[in-house]
Enzyme design. Structure first.
Site, PDB file in Angstrom:
ATOM      1  N   CYS A  34       0.829  -1.218   0.000  1.00  0.00           N
ATOM      2  CA  CYS A  34       0.000   0.000   0.000  1.00  0.00           C
ATOM      3  C   CYS A  34       0.863   1.268   0.000  1.00  0.00           C
ATOM      4  O   CYS A  34       1.493   1.579   1.013  1.00  0.00           O
ATOM      5  CB  CYS A  34      -0.909  -0.019   1.223  1.00  0.00           C
ATOM      6  SG  CYS A  34      -1.807   1.515   1.516  1.00  0.00           S
ATOM      7  N   CYS A  78      -0.105   3.845   2.701  1.00  0.00           N
ATOM      8  CA  CYS A  78       0.329   3.428   4.041  1.00  0.00           C
ATOM      9  C   CYS A  78       1.789   3.820   4.252  1.00  0.00           C
ATOM     10  O   CYS A  78       2.167   4.281   5.335  1.00  0.00           O
ATOM     11  CB  CYS A  78       0.160   1.922   4.211  1.00  0.00           C
ATOM     12  SG  CYS A  78      -1.544   1.347   3.985  1.00  0.00           S
TER      13      CYS A  78
END
Length: 105
Positions: A28, A31
């Protein structure tokens, strides 16, 4: 930040007070953007325990708690959900701090 290792630990943690689960995944990019500021956020909120949950490893927990986007945050106190910041959008440090400030005391 603690990393979730088992379903049993998840069940124990949600029944404690002031737990914030951070749902993430290694792939991700959004993230990765916020991870450098997470230690600062943890330091600002010492009354909370933060637990990192790998979405790919615990997809069943994500489904049960309707975590359809990452990064996402869900707070619990004594088994009750007290707040969620769940979406597929990138989150800023300011947005995360605002979410935590708005949790019930």
């Amino acid at each position: 930040m603690e990393t979730l290792r088992s379903h049993e630990t998840f069940e124990k943690r949600i029944n404690q007070s002031n737990i914030v689960f951070y749902f993430t995944a290694g792939w991700c990019p959004d993230c990765r953007v916020i991870e450098p500021v997470l230690p600062e956020i943890e330091a600002e909120f010492p009354n909370y325990t933060f637990v990192k949950v790998d979405r790919d490893e615990f997809i069943d927990i994500c489904q049960e708690y309707a975590i359809f986007g990452i990064p996402s945050f869900v707070a619990f106190r004594n088994g009750e959900e007290t707040g969620r910041f769940v979406s597929k959008n990138r989150k800023t440090k300011e947005e995360i701090v605002q979410f935590l400030n708005n949790l019930p005391n």
